[in-house]
Every structure is written in C-alpha cells, then in structure tokens.
Design a protein around this motif. Structure first.
Motif, PDB file in Angstrom:
ATOM      1  N   ASP B 351      71.286 106.841 -43.553  1.00 19.85           N
ATOM      2  CA  ASP B 351      70.977 108.122 -42.901  1.00 19.85           C
ATOM      3  C   ASP B 351      70.009 107.938 -41.729  1.00 19.85           C
ATOM      4  O   ASP B 351      68.850 108.392 -41.766  1.00 19.85           O
ATOM      5  CB  ASP B 351      70.418 109.144 -43.914  1.00 19.85           C
ATOM      6  N   LYS B 354      70.529 109.951 -35.364  1.00 16.98           N
ATOM      7  CA  LYS B 354      71.793 109.747 -34.668  1.00 16.98           C
ATOM      8  C   LYS B 354      71.612 109.169 -33.266  1.00 16.98           C
ATOM      9  O   LYS B 354      72.493 108.482 -32.761  1.00 16.98           O
ATOM     10  CB  LYS B 354      72.596 111.049 -34.619  1.00 16.98           C
ATOM     11  N   TYR B 362      79.412 109.200 -39.074  1.00 19.25           N
ATOM     12  CA  TYR B 362      79.542 110.538 -39.658  1.00 19.25           C
ATOM     13  C   TYR B 362      78.232 111.299 -39.535  1.00 19.25           C
ATOM     14  O   TYR B 362      77.174 110.820 -39.941  1.00 19.25           O
ATOM     15  CB  TYR B 362      79.947 110.410 -41.120  1.00 19.25           C
ATOM     16  N   GLN B 363      78.307 112.511 -38.994  1.00 18.67           N
ATOM     17  CA  GLN B 363      77.107 113.303 -38.741  1.00 18.67           C
ATOM     18  C   GLN B 363      76.740 114.139 -39.969  1.00 18.67           C
ATOM     19  O   GLN B 363      77.551 114.907 -40.485  1.00 18.67           O
ATOM     20  CB  GLN B 363      77.347 114.201 -37.523  1.00 18.67           C
ATOM     21  N   ASN B 364      75.503 113.969 -40.414  1.00 17.73           N
ATOM     22  CA  ASN B 364      75.031 114.732 -41.564  1.00 17.73           C
ATOM     23  C   ASN B 364      74.796 116.190 -41.198  1.00 17.73           C
ATOM     24  O   ASN B 364      74.707 116.543 -40.022  1.00 17.73           O
ATOM     25  CB  ASN B 364      73.748 114.105 -42.121  1.00 17.73           C
ATOM     26  N   GLU B 365      74.665 117.010 -42.228  1.00 23.66           N
ATOM     27  CA  GLU B 365      74.525 118.448 -41.989  1.00 23.66           C
ATOM     28  C   GLU B 365      73.188 118.817 -41.363  1.00 23.66           C
ATOM     29  O   GLU B 365      73.046 119.910 -40.803  1.00 23.66           O
ATOM     30  CB  GLU B 365      74.727 119.207 -43.301  1.00 23.66           C
ATOM     31  N   ASP B 366      72.195 117.918 -41.455  1.00 27.38           N
ATOM     32  CA  ASP B 366      70.881 118.228 -40.875  1.00 27.38           C
ATOM     33  C   ASP B 366      70.920 118.242 -39.339  1.00 27.38           C
ATOM     34  O   ASP B 366      69.939 118.637 -38.697  1.00 27.38           O
ATOM     35  CB  ASP B 366      69.819 117.239 -41.379  1.00 27.38           C
ATOM     36  N   GLY B 367      72.039 117.789 -38.765  1.00 27.01           N
ATOM     37  CA  GLY B 367      72.139 117.773 -37.314  1.00 27.01           C
ATOM     38  C   GLY B 367      71.348 116.661 -36.643  1.00 27.01           C
ATOM     39  O   GLY B 367      71.368 116.509 -35.435  1.00 27.01           O
ATOM     40  N   ARG B 371      75.519 108.973 -41.101  1.00 27.63           N
ATOM     41  CA  ARG B 371      75.677 108.153 -42.305  1.00 27.63           C
ATOM     42  C   ARG B 371      75.903 106.676 -41.957  1.00 27.63           C
ATOM     43  O   ARG B 371      76.930 106.091 -42.288  1.00 27.63           O
ATOM     44  CB  ARG B 371      76.822 108.684 -43.162  1.00 27.63           C
ATOM     45  N   GLU B 390      82.887 109.121 -38.595  1.00 22.64           N
ATOM     46  CA  GLU B 390      83.128 110.541 -38.333  1.00 22.64           C
ATOM     47  C   GLU B 390      84.633 110.768 -38.323  1.00 22.64           C
ATOM     48  O   GLU B 390      85.342 110.269 -37.443  1.00 22.64           O
ATOM     49  CB  GLU B 390      82.519 110.934 -36.978  1.00 22.64           C
ATOM     50  N   ARG B 392      85.974 113.921 -38.564  1.00 24.00           N
ATOM     51  CA  ARG B 392      86.274 115.282 -38.119  1.00 24.00           C
ATOM     52  C   ARG B 392      86.469 115.279 -36.604  1.00 24.00           C
ATOM     53  O   ARG B 392      85.539 114.966 -35.849  1.00 24.00           O
ATOM     54  CB  ARG B 392      85.136 116.224 -38.546  1.00 24.00           C
ATOM     55  N   LEU B 395      83.952 117.161 -34.189  1.00 27.02           N
ATOM     56  CA  LEU B 395      82.612 116.585 -34.141  1.00 27.02           C
ATOM     57  C   LEU B 395      82.595 115.234 -33.421  1.00 27.02           C
ATOM     58  O   LEU B 395      81.661 114.909 -32.689  1.00 27.02           O
ATOM     59  CB  LEU B 395      82.058 116.452 -35.565  1.00 27.02           C
TER      60      LEU B 395
END
Lengths: 459, 459
Positions: B351, B354, B362-367, B371, B390, B392, B395
């Motif tokens: 984590d 970024k 992959y982008q975590n929900e915290d923005g 990952r 990532e 998605r 994103l």
C-alpha cells in the motif's frame, strides 16, 4: 468448496466426481437453449476444458444467459459425468458470477479466424485454441531443454546480448546506442565507450565457459537485422547453444540425436491434447512425424557422399532446380530429397567445404573440409548446425587472417587455444525452428509471442 | 575402463573404490616432491575436485612433473581412499597425458587473485574456485525458478526485447537501429518502420498472456541505460516476472514468500559445496542467512505502518540520515532497520503512496495509495517488487492521462481491461539481485558471465 484450476480438475477428475468446486476463467463460447445453457469455459491451465452446464433453476438465469463470449467469470458447481467423453470434465453450475465483462464487438468470436488476422490482435490470440496449444508447447519445450541439460550436469550460461564483437564477421546486426544521431560519429562517447550491437550468437562466450565447466549450454535471445520477409526468419529469436569440452564431431552428432529425441519425447508426453489438436489443425501428419523422428536412427554422411547421392539421383531422373556440386552448398530441394526420399530419416551431413563454413570450425587434414555438421530433418530441413571447433592456435589464427577476422578484438577467443585448449564441439539450434517442427505451424510469426520482422514491431 | 566426469566420480565414489577410471580436465595446481606429485584436478562438473597423485614409477615421470598449471590433461588411474577426507575423491594415476599445454605466464596462477583483477580476465575467471561456485549457483538457481513455475502449471513466456513501447514511461533506454546516423531523423525508414529500443520490462506483454493462461512467468534479459556505476546496477540483466490472473495483493505476497523459500531451498540442496565455499570466501554468515530466510515468516506491513515504526525508532534515538516521511520513499537505511533491527525477518511493505509508484498499480479507496508491494530481505534490501494491477478501465485510463502515458500506443494494454478483465497481480525480481543474495558476492559484475556497465562492454 475447493477452488481449482482446470488442470487440477482434469488431473483429479475421478476423485472429484460429485464434489462442489469453484473455477475462475473465461467464456470461450456460450450456447443457449430455452431452459438451459452451455458455456465452453477455459482458464488456460489445461487444454482439455470443462463444459459448464446450467439450467433454469439457477439463480439469475436470465442474467447468466446474457453473459457474453470473452467475459471473465467465477463458476461454482458440481462435477458431473460428461455427455461428450469421459475425460472431458463437466460442471453442473450452481452459480456463474461475472468478474469482468466483454463487449459485443470482442474480436475473438467463436468462429475460425485466419492466422493472419490473429497476428493483428496478437495480444488476444493466446486465448484461442491454436495459440493455447502453441504457447503451451513453447513453454514445455523450453523446460524440456533445461531439464535435458541440467539432468546431465550442464551449466546454463547467460551470454551477453549487447556486444562489441561482430562474432560471425557478418554485418546484419542491430546497432545499440544512447547517443543522439549527430554524436554517433564518435563511439567513444557512447554508453559503453565503443560501438555496440545486438549479439547474433553466444557461442564464442559459451566456449570460454566450456573451458571451465566442460559442459555448458546457452538459451537466450539472438538478433539478426536481415531484411528478409520469409516464413522462417525473425529479427529476434531464441537460440540454444551447447558447448562441450573433450568432445569430437562423432560425439557431437550422438549428443544432437539423443537431445532432439529427448525433447520430442518430453513434449509428446506432456502435451498430448495440444499435439492432437495441432495435428488436426495443421492438416494431419504431425503426430506421425514426431513419432517417426523419436523412433528413427539418424543417418550420417559426409558432404561429399551427400553430393554423390544427389548427383546419382539426378542421373536417374530426379529433377533439381539447382545442380548439386562438390564444394558447394546444398539447396532446400536437396535436403528434402535426402531426408524424405533417400534416407527416410533425419540426416547429419558433416565435413563441409571450408569456404562455405565459419572460421572456427576444425580443419580436416585434406585441407578442403572442416568438421562442421548440419542436421536435416524430414519436413523441416536444417534444424541444428554444429561443429568441432578449431582448437589449434596456429591453424585458427591463419583462418582468421584469411577471413579478415580481427585477432586483436578476439584475442580472448584465440587465447582459449593457448591456455589449456582441448578438443571441443558444440551446436546451435533456433528455438523457433524447433517449435515450427513440434507444432506443425508453418510461420515463425505464429510461434513467437510478439514477433519482430522487417517493418513489424507491434505490442 | 570407465570414462567419467568428476561429478560422476563423486556421486559414485564408494562403488568406484579400487576401479580404474579416466578423467579429462585441467590442472588447477601442481605440487611436486622428489618422488611424487599432486595435481589439483578439475573439469568443472563438480565443485568437490579429486586430487591426482602419481609417483616415480609412472611412465614419463619427468614429463608429468613438467606439466604446468592451466594445462588440459587426460588422467587414468585407480580410485583410492583419500588422505584428506573421505568425501574428496583421490586418484592414484597410472598415466597423465597432456591434451593442451599452458604457458608459464598463464594469468591464473594458484594464488588468491582480487575479484577486480579477475574481471579483467573475465574469459578465464570461470576456471577459478569462486566463479566455479558462483556460476554453478547461477545455473542451478535458474533451474530452480523454471522448476518452481512449471511444476505449478505456469506458462513460460518469452516477451520481446526490441520494443516500440517505452513501458515505464522512463527514458533511460537503449536505442536500436539499423540506420546510419544521418538517416535516423526519419524512423519510418528504420528496420521496423518506427523508433525502437531495448525493453526494460516484459510485464505488460506478460499480462496479455496471464489473461489467456491464468498463470505465466517471464525469465529473460532486460536493459537499462542508466549511467550509474554502483555495485548493484548493470545495463543488461535478467528478470523474472510472473503474472497471475484472479490473484490479489494478499495472494501475491503469499506466492512471493513461497517462491523465494523454494528457490533458496533448491539451491541449498543442490549446491552444498559451492555455498560452503562461498560462505567462507565472503567472510561467513551466508549459510546462516539463507537458512534463516528459508525458515522465517515474512512480516507484512503497510507503508504507513512502516513509516510509523521508523519514526518511533527515530524518536527513541535511532539515527537516520534521511527522515522517514509518510507519503515518501524509504531509504536503504530504513529498509535495513526494518528487516535487521525491527522484524529480524523479510518484510513486505505494501500500500504505497501512488505518486512514487507505477501507473498500472491498483488504486486503493483512500485515493492516496496503490496496491504495490516491495519485499525487503535482511542483508540485501529490496529483492522483489510487485503489485495488484489496476483492472478497472476508467481508473487506469485516468491514471495514464495524469502520468502522460500514451493511450494510443498502449491501446492493447487498456483493452485487457475491456475484454474479460479480472483481478490480477504479479511481481518482478532481478535475477542478479537474487544471485548477490544467494552467493554473498557483493558486486553485480561478479554474478554475470560478461557484465555490461557504463564504459564497459568487453568480450
């Protein structure tokens, strides 16, 4: 509930009958009936793919029926006996959950695409049955090669790709530089302080390791900037180059024969479904060809004997486009005649005219020939090229002078002959040429994940 | 009389006692007494080398006594019990025949040479004990990696070396061209019809295969034109990059841990003599280090937790040259503290902020975090870097825009997210970094057969 790959499912099919399992993979085809549906499912771990069956009692029957080809899904269900054949797994689904959607315009629809079309979508083609087979065979064949040599104590050597040598004295190399064009006039300013190019062989460095470990092999990429658009040429390909100390030409031929049979056997044992499919896909005859090679005895003739056979054939009415001549190279039609018409087996041709072979080959006493050897196989032509190396300092030096190869640049190669030199030999095999042979696929572009050929460097 | 390699001799030592055998190899050292002589003999197939003893009754005693270090010889003799230790073979010679002479000025005399000096004669250094150990370990470790993945059904993928992509958006690449400098202004005239360079990673192409075979790995050369002359940087090195479909970050960490332990175990089992020698050669502690890693549990902390640990340590008096900051990269001293002082084990840090990681994570929900995961090991720092990718589309597209990565060039990579995309993850490991760890040798120049570093491209 066990989470499985399709490989595990197939390997343990008997034991798993009646069990609940979970699989993750993709939809290759989806056939729908009013009250049920059939999903051709694959996850790429196994060529024998399960069929997933669901009926109207499944939760969200309508949603599942709407699932499109190419989508990623998670399937849970019970392993049941298959209608098709007892070795193909079948799953009676209790749920099918969408993991990743796929649009209607997905290029890989369930129909037969041409190989040419599939090259344009090379990033998707590994999902097709033919490329599932080809690239599995590629992987297994690579492992066969490592296993063969490692089981026999050979040391795997990574020879350099960027080189300051022009090893074969060839030209046709790719320049490697970090300088902008206007500064390339002075190579001393370049990254390595000299002009560099991509290696066309690892043999010479391989020899330095054979003089330390006795038995070594390389298996790595090599490069040719040859501007030829044929079915068998690529600018970037992988080569296997074993080198063996205290080994002469006869022993080398025995090694090549044993090696090739072992690789073919290994792949036949581990990829029966893939090869069966490729046999059908390529029009039949592949399995017979491989079986014949595995069980054959490889013939051995000198280049002179080969020419004599060819000339006699010509006298007896065989038509060749090119006349076979003593002292000259053989043409594809000659190789075909020797392997397929005359010997009906692979053939080693050895003791080649020195003028048409490389500087490092051992010079025979006749003053005309060198201890080089080409292995020809039915249906593929030349598969391996090798030689006993010239290990006599003075003779090698003379030959390098004659052929204009720099003794200054190659001092270290010459010195191998001064510092405990010995009889040694080695061969080279293009990995893709082997794969064309193993898969029956004709074009080198179809056995390389992302091929590089003139004007083509995509993905 | 049996012709053997020293490996066969060692493996069958008990059974061969009293038998006549023939060996071919080289003289590493030759000690002479008035009535007898001792040859340290090696053929490179085995690290445990036999001693060859002869006495004055042998034919041509004087000639044999004149044999020089570095010469290639054929030895015949009887296998006898060793004075030294029961596991080291000894041969009472009945003949020693010179196969290839070696002059007095042979650079590899039986004394300790510095590793720096041996780099200058890189074509001879594989004959020394230290490089017999290092390059055997390199070969065995490569096989360990192939075995690990192939046993688990992974497909070995050869990703392209010449590429039109600048995958990491990095720069620092080698240009590949066939054009003379004055024509390079127009890449459309070049061999591939476009500007090309040497690949810095195979990951992105690897992902396309993971979306077809689920589990794949690459193992091939990669290139960095970084002008840094350090102990750990080379311009050409080998990378292993597995990619796994339907795998998240937690599962990836478990795979990395299992993989690394398996590789270390494999090499320890197959190279005990080599590792024992390297342990002594590098000052001790190597075997303890490897054993500890094999038997350890790898810790897992987020980047934020790691920074908290480091800041607390600082508050408690630990001195760092660089202050550990949330949102920032960690320094070598921080990694050392975490693995060697705090956890006393390998540590996964995951984590990451970024901003300091690649676009494809992959982008975590915290923005704020992605990952990504780095594996740090005691005594070596970062050994592997990986991430959940990532998957998605929207994103990933947004992140590529933010980081200025061409969506046109990378359309195929983006499309993987459109055509049946799924959760997937992978990691990369520099093979030479692993070898530095496995051998205890400090400099990357000493674990590569022929290293390429700035201003250095010899042999």
């Amino acid at each position: 509930m066990e989470k499985l790959t399709t490989r595990e499912l197939k390997d343990r099919l008997g034991e798993l009958q009646g069990q609940e399992v979970e699989l993750k993979g993709w939809i290759r085809n989806h056939r729908k009936q009013k009250n049920m549906g059939f999903i051709d499912f694959f996850d790429g771990t196994c060529f024998r793919n399960p069929q997933v069956v669901y009926d109207e009692h499944i939760e969200d029957f309508a949603g599942i029926q709407a699932l499109r080809v190419g989508s990623a899904v998670r399937v849970t269900g019970r392993v049941v006996p298959s209608y098709k054949d007892p070795e193909t797994p079948e799953i009676q689904a209790t749920s099918v959950v969408l993991e990743g959607d796929c649009p209607e315009d997905y290029p890989l629809q369930p129909k037969r695409h041409t190989l040419e079309f599939l090259r344009e979508i090379a990033y998707l083609r590994p999902r097709t049955r033919v490329f599932q087979a080809v690239f599995r065979v590629r992987s297994v064949a690579a492992m066969a090669i490592h296993t063969y040599f490692q089981d026999r104590g050979y040391v795997y050597v990574h020879t350099p790709l960027i080189t300051g040598n022009d090893a074969e004295g060839a030209g046709n190399t790719f320049t490697v530089t970090t300088l902008p064009p206007e500064e390339q006039g002075d190579p001393s300013k370049d990254f390595f302080g000299k002009a560099t190019s991509l290696a066309v062989t690892g043999q010479l460095e391989g020899e330095t390791f054979a003089m330390a470990f006795s038995n070594i092999y390389t298996f790595g990429p090599t490069f040719r900037a040859e501007n030829s658009n044929t079915k068998t040429h690529a600018a970037e390909f992988w080569m296997i180059e074993p080198e063996i100390a205290f080994c002469d030409l006869e022993q080398l031929m025995s090694l090549e024969e044993d090696f090739l049979k072992a690789i073919v056997s290994y792949v036949m044992e581990r990829c029966p479904d893939e090869l069966k499919f490729l046999d059908q896909f390529t029009g039949g005859g592949l399995l017979d060809k491989l079986t014949a090679l595995r069980d054959s005895h490889f013939a051995r003739v000198t280049h002179e004997e080969a020419i004599t056979i060819l000339r006699k054939a010509m006298e007896n009415g065989t038509e060749f486009k090119f006349e076979p001549v003593y002292g000259g190279d053989t043409a594809k039609e000659h190789e075909k005649y020797l392997t397929e018409e005359y010997f009906h087996s692979p053939v080693f041709i050895y003791d080649w005219p020195k003028e048409i072979k490389a500087f490092y080959m051992y010079q025979n006493e006749d003053g005309k020939t060198v201890r080089g050897v080409d292995l020809l196989v039915p249906g593929a032509g030349e598969l391996m090229g090798g030689s006993q190396r010239e290990h006599r300092y003075d003779l090698l030096e003379k030959r390098m002078d004659e052929m204009g190869i720099s003794k200054e640049d190659m001092y270290w190669y010459l010195n191998l002959r001064k510092f405990g030199g010995c009889v040694h030999a080695g061969f080279g095999m293009g990995f893709e040429r082997l794969l064309i042979y193993l898969t029956g696929v004709e074009n080198i572009r179809d056995v390389i994940p992302y091929y590089r050929t003139p004007m083509s460097c995509d993905f």
